[in-house]
Design an enzyme around this catalytic site. Sequence first.
Site, PDB file in Angstrom:
ATOM      1  NE  ARG A  34      -8.382 -16.508  28.470  1.00 25.05           N
ATOM      2  CZ  ARG A  34      -9.066 -15.399  28.230  1.00 25.05           C
ATOM      3  NH1 ARG A  34      -9.867 -14.910  29.156  1.00 25.05           N
ATOM      4  NH2 ARG A  34      -8.948 -14.776  27.081  1.00 25.05           N
ATOM      5  NE  ARG A  38      -5.519 -13.880  33.649  1.00 19.56           N
ATOM      6  CZ  ARG A  38      -6.124 -12.881  33.016  1.00 19.56           C
ATOM      7  NH1 ARG A  38      -5.687 -11.650  33.188  1.00 19.56           N
ATOM      8  NH2 ARG A  38      -7.156 -13.110  32.232  1.00 19.56           N
ATOM      9  NE  ARG A  47       2.365 -14.522  34.687  1.00 21.32           N
ATOM     10  CZ  ARG A  47       3.096 -13.435  34.781  1.00 21.32           C
ATOM     11  NH1 ARG A  47       4.347 -13.509  35.182  1.00 21.32           N
ATOM     12  NH2 ARG A  47       2.595 -12.253  34.466  1.00 21.32           N
ATOM     13  CG  ASP A  84      -0.910 -15.921  24.824  1.00 19.04           C
ATOM     14  OD1 ASP A  84      -0.899 -15.223  23.779  1.00 19.04           O
ATOM     15  OD2 ASP A  84      -1.614 -15.645  25.802  1.00 19.04           O
ATOM     16  CE1 TYR A 161      -4.870  -9.622  21.846  1.00 18.00           C
ATOM     17  CE2 TYR A 161      -5.942 -11.267  20.465  1.00 18.00           C
ATOM     18  CZ  TYR A 161      -5.819 -10.623  21.678  1.00 18.00           C
ATOM     19  OH  TYR A 161      -6.636 -10.973  22.726  1.00 18.00           O
TER      20      TYR A 161
END
Length: 358
Positions: A34, A38, A47, A84, A161
Amino acid sequence: MQYTNKNFPALKNDRLLRAARGDEVDKVPVWVMRQAGRYLPEFQAVRAKHDFFTVCRTPELACEVTLQPLRRYEHLDASIIFSDILVIPQALGMTVEMHPGLGPVFPEPLKDPKEINNLQEDGAVSRLTYVGDAITLTRHKIEGKVPLIGFTGAPFTLMGYMIEGGGSKTMSKTKEWLEKYPKDIHKLLSLLTRVIIDYLVMQAESGAQLLQVFESSADHLTREQFMEFSAPYLKEIRSGVTQKLNNNKLEQVPMTVFAKGGGHSLDIQATLGYETIGLDWTVDPIEARKIIGANITLQGNLDPQDLYKSPEEIRTLTKQMVQNFGKHRYIANLGHGITPQTPLESMTAFTEAVHEAL
């Protein structure tokens, strides 16, 4: 495919690939799961203008986000394409939304095994060509600075998921399916495996130089369940990618399997055919090497929470970690993805310390 030029610039830093293949390296290679994400203000700026999956589906945006950490951190030895794992359920016809504060949400998860028949396997990978386009574009834009990693979620992780409707701390619905519907579970895992193999081959064909399979939910499986519901499909993915690359006369790329919480099954993972095994922070490096042996590369495994400590503490912990793993067949990383509030200077301390350690 929009981006078709595969005459890529020559690779200038091949530490990651050398470590994955067991060759000598001048320094231990380092990258972070990652790392395009973020914790970076430049990512947050992207974003602020674009929805998460819009970034994933727009090659120019995915490329830009992939390159952001390389501009900031000079010691990174790899990039990983921004995408993703849940683009696969999307390609199968399921709706996935990214909700602030919640993460991924499936408005209509699988509630009954009969709904497996509604998944659109035919043409699934053709609906993911934007990932291949982003990889090809990034290979050009990166100008050979470091290798580019492609990735996928593993079948069991994706299935969780799809059944839970998002992330779950208990995976209670999935565990109920494991008990009630084992035949249907294997049907779904097989379907996902077929799509994943073609997806990874497409990524390699597009220019990915290493492929990682994330079994992020292995901590919800016992050793026996890992042997039944994870390992056979991970092995099939590795062999399937090899076979299809051979059939297509494409160069083989090294592959990594990362089973978070799979420390109970390291000996099983060592039989799956992957060049590299990723370790989470709960696994002792010295014990892992004893179990896995000398002929497979290890990757990991600093606790992501350690990056909230002072730079001096991070350097000390990182150097100790590298010394425990050793220089041969080792790729430095965190034991899971970097977290959103990680201080920027922590990544500097971590990556610099890896290169200084041995």
